[in-house]
Motif scaffolding. Structure first.
Motif: not given
Length: 125
Positions: A103-112
């Motif tokens: 989660i980043r800024d309340g949103q699901a995001v892609k992460v390595r």
């Protein structure tokens, strides 16, 4: 394509086990869970050299839905390549259950994500 973030850029890391959401340290809980899982999931091939210790790093993306994408092996300099080990590692990673996405800024995001995988079978002489 959406940006791929590093875990340090997220407010919540991707979690391998939903029980880690309530852990005191969710990231440490998740790391432990995934390492335990890899221990069982990776079919370790018999290593040909005696007392050969092999470590591979496998890197992949956890997408916004928590699915694994783009798994690949990062070679370790100065180490012999163990093809069967690499294949086994990639097979295991591709077979992972869905993660809880980062989660980043309340949103699901892609992460390595990058994980070490150890092969240190002792052969009987």
């Amino acid at each position: 394509a959406p940006e791929v973030y590093e875990i340090t850029e997220t407010s919540r890391p991707p979690l391998f086990d939903k029980n880690c959401l309530t852990a005191a340290n969710p990231e440490a809980c998740s790391n432990e869970a995934v390492i335990d899982w890899m221990r069982y999931a990776v079919e370790r091939p018999k290593l040909t050299d005696q007392n050969q210790d092999v470590i591979h790093f496998v890197t992949f993306i956890i997408n916004e839905k928590g699915q694994v994408e783009n798994a690949r092996i990062i070679p370790v300099q100065g180490q012999k390549i163990c093809e069967p080990c690499q294949t086994a590692t990639l097979e295991a990673v591709k077979g992972m259950a869905t993660w809880l996405p980062a989660i980043r800024d309340g949103q699901a995001v892609k992460v390595r994500v990058t994980l070490p995988v150890y092969y240190n079978e002792r052969m009987n002489s």
